[in-house]
Design an enzyme around this catalytic site. Structure first.
Site, PDB file in Angstrom:
ATOM      1  N   ARG A   1       0.885  -1.173   0.000  1.00 37.98           N
ATOM      2  CA  ARG A   1       0.000   0.000   0.000  1.00 37.98           C
ATOM      3  C   ARG A   1       0.918   1.217   0.000  1.00 37.98           C
ATOM      4  O   ARG A   1       1.585   1.503   1.010  1.00 37.98           O
ATOM      5  CB  ARG A   1      -0.926  -0.018   1.224  1.00 37.98           C
ATOM      6  CG  ARG A   1      -1.708   1.272   1.372  1.00 37.98           C
ATOM      7  CD  ARG A   1      -2.904   1.161   2.290  1.00 37.98           C
ATOM      8  NE  ARG A   1      -3.983   0.424   1.663  1.00 37.98           N
ATOM      9  CZ  ARG A   1      -5.235   0.398   2.104  1.00 37.98           C
ATOM     10  NH1 ARG A   1      -5.558   1.063   3.196  1.00 37.98           N
ATOM     11  NH2 ARG A   1      -6.149  -0.290   1.473  1.00 37.98           N
TER      12      ARG A   1
ATOM     13  N   HIS B   1      -6.967   0.987  -6.866  1.00 40.87           N
ATOM     14  CA  HIS B   1      -7.189   0.022  -5.786  1.00 40.87           C
ATOM     15  C   HIS B   1      -7.763  -1.245  -6.427  1.00 40.87           C
ATOM     16  O   HIS B   1      -8.943  -1.564  -6.276  1.00 40.87           O
ATOM     17  CB  HIS B   1      -8.164   0.622  -4.767  1.00 40.87           C
ATOM     18  CG  HIS B   1      -8.165  -0.064  -3.439  1.00 40.87           C
ATOM     19  ND1 HIS B   1      -7.401  -1.175  -3.164  1.00 40.87           N
ATOM     20  CD2 HIS B   1      -8.861   0.200  -2.291  1.00 40.87           C
ATOM     21  CE1 HIS B   1      -7.614  -1.557  -1.912  1.00 40.87           C
ATOM     22  NE2 HIS B   1      -8.484  -0.742  -1.358  1.00 40.87           N
TER      23      HIS B   1
ATOM     24  N   GLN C   1      -9.755  -4.002  -4.503  1.00 41.83           N
ATOM     25  CA  GLN C   1     -11.093  -3.542  -4.130  1.00 41.83           C
ATOM     26  C   GLN C   1     -12.045  -3.683  -5.316  1.00 41.83           C
ATOM     27  O   GLN C   1     -13.147  -4.226  -5.187  1.00 41.83           O
ATOM     28  CB  GLN C   1     -11.025  -2.077  -3.675  1.00 41.83           C
ATOM     29  CG  GLN C   1     -12.359  -1.521  -3.210  1.00 41.83           C
ATOM     30  CD  GLN C   1     -12.850  -2.185  -1.941  1.00 41.83           C
ATOM     31  OE1 GLN C   1     -12.143  -2.210  -0.946  1.00 41.83           O
ATOM     32  NE2 GLN C   1     -14.058  -2.736  -1.955  1.00 41.83           N
TER      33      GLN C   1
ATOM     34  N   ASP D   1     -17.530   6.470  -1.982  1.00 44.05           N
ATOM     35  CA  ASP D   1     -16.300   6.336  -1.193  1.00 44.05           C
ATOM     36  C   ASP D   1     -16.110   7.661  -0.455  1.00 44.05           C
ATOM     37  O   ASP D   1     -16.781   8.665  -0.765  1.00 44.05           O
ATOM     38  CB  ASP D   1     -15.123   6.030  -2.133  1.00 44.05           C
ATOM     39  CG  ASP D   1     -13.814   5.768  -1.390  1.00 44.05           C
ATOM     40  OD1 ASP D   1     -13.845   5.539  -0.163  1.00 44.05           O
ATOM     41  OD2 ASP D   1     -12.742   5.801  -2.035  1.00 44.05           O
TER      42      ASP D   1
ATOM     43  N   CYS E   1     -16.545   1.000  -0.254  1.00 44.41           N
ATOM     44  CA  CYS E   1     -15.349   0.188   0.013  1.00 44.41           C
ATOM     45  C   CYS E   1     -14.935   0.235   1.476  1.00 44.41           C
ATOM     46  O   CYS E   1     -14.190  -0.626   1.931  1.00 44.41           O
ATOM     47  CB  CYS E   1     -14.214   0.647  -0.879  1.00 44.41           C
ATOM     48  SG  CYS E   1     -13.796   2.382  -0.643  1.00 44.41           S
TER      49      CYS E   1
ATOM     50  N   ARG F   1     -13.564  -9.181   0.278  1.00 49.20           N
ATOM     51  CA  ARG F   1     -12.142  -8.868   0.076  1.00 49.20           C
ATOM     52  C   ARG F   1     -11.297 -10.112   0.364  1.00 49.20           C
ATOM     53  O   ARG F   1     -10.339 -10.407  -0.341  1.00 49.20           O
ATOM     54  CB  ARG F   1     -11.694  -7.731   1.018  1.00 49.20           C
ATOM     55  CG  ARG F   1     -12.239  -6.356   0.684  1.00 49.20           C
ATOM     56  CD  ARG F   1     -11.649  -5.778  -0.595  1.00 49.20           C
ATOM     57  NE  ARG F   1     -10.205  -5.674  -0.579  1.00 49.20           N
ATOM     58  CZ  ARG F   1      -9.524  -4.659  -0.042  1.00 49.20           C
ATOM     59  NH1 ARG F   1     -10.166  -3.652   0.508  1.00 49.20           N
ATOM     60  NH2 ARG F   1      -8.198  -4.633  -0.082  1.00 49.20           N
TER      61      ARG F   1
HETATM   62  N1  NVA Z   1     -10.214   6.390  -1.552  1.00 50.44           N
HETATM   63  C1  NVA Z   1      -9.863   5.906  -0.232  1.00 50.44           C
HETATM   64  C2  NVA Z   1     -10.030   4.429  -0.179  1.00 50.44           C
HETATM   65  C3  NVA Z   1      -9.750   3.799   1.146  1.00 50.44           C
HETATM   66  C4  NVA Z   1      -9.860   2.324   1.113  1.00 50.44           C
HETATM   67  C5  NVA Z   1      -8.432   6.328   0.096  1.00 50.44           C
HETATM   68  O1  NVA Z   1      -7.567   6.265  -0.785  1.00 50.44           O
HETATM   69  O2  NVA Z   1      -8.187   6.726   1.240  1.00 50.44           O
HETATM   70  N1   CP Z   2     -11.351  -0.742   1.568  1.00 54.58           N
HETATM   71  C1   CP Z   2     -10.105  -0.779   2.079  1.00 54.58           C
HETATM   72  O1   CP Z   2      -9.105  -0.950   1.371  1.00 54.58           O
HETATM   73  O2   CP Z   2     -10.072  -0.657   3.437  1.00 54.58           O
HETATM   74  P1   CP Z   2      -8.764  -0.448   4.318  1.00 54.58           P
HETATM   75  O3   CP Z   2      -8.229   0.928   4.003  1.00 54.58           O
HETATM   76  O4   CP Z   2      -9.236  -0.577   5.727  1.00 54.58           O
HETATM   77  O5   CP Z   2      -7.767  -1.496   3.961  1.00 54.58           O
END
Ligand code: NVA
Ligand code: CP
Length: 301
Positions: free
Chosen positions: A98, A125, A128, A218, A258, A286
């Site tokens: 990540r 992502h 997801q 989201d 998500c 997931r």
């Molecule tokens: N768009 C959000 C998704 C979190 C899973 C982010 O990047 O923070």
């Molecule tokens: N949806 C998702 O990726 O959640 P987290 O940020 O908790 O991993």
């Protein structure tokens, strides 16, 4: 498929991954395909679902996962992605990252001899979106639906555009100007859509929620966007998924998110926990979908 960095990497595998996920979901502890395999997980940002589901996935498949926060690694003190990738390739069988910047993920993958999985970047992502396609198939039994995404056209929206256009699903993105999805990704999705017959619509008009079979949203302030929080809350205010919005969609529309969710911003409590919510199944999925991805990438074929 060597890596999963973008949904574009799985364009030929998306349906087989979903099929495998369905099989694994029915018998969570029944497959030890990754016996003696080790997945390293590097996190540069917070996570609940991605971290836990990947770790549980590896355990259920007979392998192990290592949680590595960037700040605890020498990466946090400036060691190169390149050097980290070369070294990790000697220790483990796969890496999930990540990362804040998508180009860091690409740099890591370029120097890695082992499969690399995108666990979220600023641009995409994919795990997801793959899960979301699986969830829609489980709920609707068809891809002949309209997925309508409301709000910030962010990383999740980008990956959903690619995934829906690959499986022939129609997708409408309703976002105000300045919050629309990435242009290069949109061009790629339109290319896929030409082959699959998906209709893609990008609009700022809230009336376009009419005819939605799936309503998706989201957070308005993604990780890394905190500096612009105040302006974002103003600009996206009208794009909230609430019960009035839901009434304009098809009667059997499902709600997806998500997570994490901020109630009162992009979604309301009554909608996220209402009868039409698929959010909790989506979160569970997931695990099943990532197990399928891990089997494809790390498994002995
Ligand atoms: N768009 C959000 C998704 C979190 C899973 C982010 O990047 O923070
Ligand atoms: N949806 C998702 O990726 O959640 P987290 O940020 O908790 O991993």
């Amino acid at each position: 498929m060597k890596h999963l960095l973008s949904v574009t990497d799985i364009q030929n595998d998306i349906l087989s991954i979903i099929k495998l996920a369905d099989k694994l979901k029915k018998d969570p502890w029944g497959y030890d395909n990754l016996n003696k395999k080790i997945l390293a997980m590097i996190f540069e940002k917070a996570s609940t679902r991605t971290r836990i589901s990947f770790e549980v996935a590896m355990l259920q498949l007979g392998g192990q996962a290592l949680y590595l926060s960037k700040t605890d690694l020498q990466l946090g003190r400036g060691e190169l992605m390149e050097d980290t990738a070369k070294v990790m390739s000697r220790y483990v069988d796969g890496v999930m990252i990540r990362a804040k910047e998508h180009h860091d993920l690409l740099e890591f993958a370029k120097n890695s001899d082992i499969p690399v999985i995108n666990g979220l970047t600023n641009l995409e992502h994919p795990c997801q979106a793959l899960t979301d396609i699986f969830t829609i198939q489980q709920c609707k039994k068809t891809f002949d639906v309209n997925l309508t995404y409301l709000g910030d056209g962010n990383n999740v929206c980008n990956s959903l555009l690619l995934a829906s256009s690959l499986v022939g699903m129609d997708m409408t993105v309703i976002s105000p100007s300045g919050y629309q999805p990435d242009e290069n990704i949109l061009a790629k999705a339109r290319e896929y859509a030409q082959n699959t017959g998906s209709q893609i619509k990008i609009t700022a008009n809230l009336q376009d929620v009419e005819g939605a079979d799936v309503i998706y949203t989201d957070v308005w302030v993604s990780m890394g966007d905190e500096r612009d929080k105040k302006q974002r809350l103003i600009d996206l205010k009208e794009y909230q998924v609430n019960s009035d919005m839901l009434k304009q969609a098809n009667n059997d529309a499902i709600i997806m998110h998500c997570l994490p969710a901020i109630r009162g911003q992009e979604i309301t409590e009554e909608v996220i926990n209402g009868d039409q919510s698929a959010v909790w199944d989506q979160a569970e999925n997931r695990l099943h979908v990532q197990k399928a991805v891990l089997c494809k990438l790390l498994g002995r074929s």
